[in-house]
Design a protein around this motif. Structure first.
Motif, PDB file in Angstrom:
ATOM      1  N   UNK A 180       0.833  -1.204   0.000  1.00 21.39           N
ATOM      2  CA  UNK A 180       0.000   0.000   0.000  1.00 21.39           C
ATOM      3  C   UNK A 180       0.872   1.260   0.000  1.00 21.39           C
ATOM      4  N   UNK A 181       1.960   1.220   0.728  1.00 22.69           N
ATOM      5  CA  UNK A 181       2.865   2.367   0.765  1.00 22.69           C
ATOM      6  C   UNK A 181       3.575   2.557  -0.575  1.00 22.69           C
ATOM      7  N   UNK A 182       3.884   1.461  -1.239  1.00 23.36           N
ATOM      8  CA  UNK A 182       4.486   1.580  -2.569  1.00 23.36           C
ATOM      9  C   UNK A 182       3.510   2.227  -3.540  1.00 23.36           C
ATOM     10  N   UNK A 183       2.239   1.866  -3.462  1.00 26.32           N
ATOM     11  CA  UNK A 183       1.234   2.488  -4.322  1.00 26.32           C
ATOM     12  C   UNK A 183       1.104   3.975  -4.016  1.00 26.32           C
TER      13      UNK A 183
ATOM     14  N   UNK B  41      10.338   1.650 -12.253  1.00 28.56           N
ATOM     15  CA  UNK B  41      11.109   0.401 -12.249  1.00 28.56           C
ATOM     16  C   UNK B  41      11.486   0.007 -10.825  1.00 28.56           C
ATOM     17  N   UNK B  42      11.893   0.969 -10.027  1.00 37.07           N
ATOM     18  CA  UNK B  42      12.257   0.681  -8.640  1.00 37.07           C
ATOM     19  C   UNK B  42      11.055   0.193  -7.846  1.00 37.07           C
ATOM     20  N   UNK B  43       9.890   0.786  -8.068  1.00 31.98           N
ATOM     21  CA  UNK B  43       8.674   0.361  -7.377  1.00 31.98           C
ATOM     22  C   UNK B  43       8.325  -1.077  -7.722  1.00 31.98           C
TER      23      UNK B  43
ATOM     24  N   UNK C 132       8.031  -6.660  -5.959  1.00 33.52           N
ATOM     25  CA  UNK C 132       8.283  -8.103  -6.146  1.00 33.52           C
ATOM     26  C   UNK C 132       9.124  -8.677  -5.012  1.00 33.52           C
ATOM     27  N   UNK C 133      10.129  -7.932  -4.598  1.00 30.28           N
ATOM     28  CA  UNK C 133      10.983  -8.415  -3.505  1.00 30.28           C
ATOM     29  C   UNK C 133      10.199  -8.535  -2.204  1.00 30.28           C
ATOM     30  N   UNK C 134       9.320  -7.585  -1.940  1.00 28.40           N
ATOM     31  CA  UNK C 134       8.539  -7.659  -0.702  1.00 28.40           C
ATOM     32  C   UNK C 134       7.518  -8.784  -0.754  1.00 28.40           C
ATOM     33  N   UNK C 135       6.939  -9.043  -1.924  1.00 32.44           N
ATOM     34  CA  UNK C 135       6.010 -10.175  -2.047  1.00 32.44           C
ATOM     35  C   UNK C 135       6.738 -11.497  -1.821  1.00 32.44           C
ATOM     36  N   UNK C 136       7.926 -11.626  -2.368  1.00 26.83           N
ATOM     37  CA  UNK C 136       8.698 -12.850  -2.169  1.00 26.83           C
ATOM     38  C   UNK C 136       9.111 -12.999  -0.714  1.00 26.83           C
ATOM     39  N   UNK C 137       9.455 -11.915  -0.068  1.00 29.78           N
ATOM     40  CA  UNK C 137       9.851 -11.977   1.338  1.00 29.78           C
ATOM     41  C   UNK C 137       8.670 -12.352   2.233  1.00 29.78           C
ATOM     42  N   UNK C 138       7.464 -11.924   1.865  1.00 30.55           N
ATOM     43  CA  UNK C 138       6.270 -12.258   2.635  1.00 30.55           C
ATOM     44  C   UNK C 138       5.771 -13.662   2.325  1.00 30.55           C
ATOM     45  N   UNK C 139       6.285 -14.277   1.270  1.00 29.33           N
ATOM     46  CA  UNK C 139       5.878 -15.633   0.906  1.00 29.33           C
ATOM     47  C   UNK C 139       4.551 -15.704   0.186  1.00 29.33           C
TER      48      UNK C 139
END
Length: 110
Positions: free
Chosen positions: A32-35, A78-80, A85-92
């Motif tokens: 949500x913060x990224x958005x 691009x950074x967002x 993606x990295x945060x989704x992978x970290x959250x599983x």
């Protein structure tokens, strides 16, 4: 007249940046913060760069300023995407590609 246009662009860009900052403080969760940061990178910085370039007048400095604004807009997007993606992978919560809608199919079917 040009000064008025510069002020409108400047305040519009600053408004986008401030609204994004307030949204980051208000919203919870990484995605949500990224958005919430999207308006700052996509609209805020390019508007600020356009205001500065217009104030500088035609010339090499204005072109460089507009190029920097374009880099911020593209780089922010691009950074967002990369951080999301990295945060989704970290959250599983990263789903496996190609498995959506395959329920009920036979195993081993092509």
């Amino acid at each position: 007249m040009r000064h008025l246009v510069v002020l409108v662009l400047l305040w519009s860009g600053a408004g986008c940046m401030l609204l994004s900052a307030l949204a980051v403080l208000r919203l919870g969760g990484t995605l949500m913060r990224l958005h919430a940061l999207a308006p700052a990178s996509v609209a805020g910085m390019p508007l600020l760069a356009a205001a500065v370039a217009l104030d500088q007048g035609a010339g090499r400095a204005a072109v460089k300023t507009l190029f920097i604004g374009l880099l911020f807009a593209a780089g922010g997007t691009v950074t967002t995407i990369a951080v999301g993606r990295a945060s989704r992978q970290a959250e599983g919560t990263e789903g496996t590609k190609g498995t959506e809608g395959t329920k009920g199919t036979e195993e081993g079917a092509p």
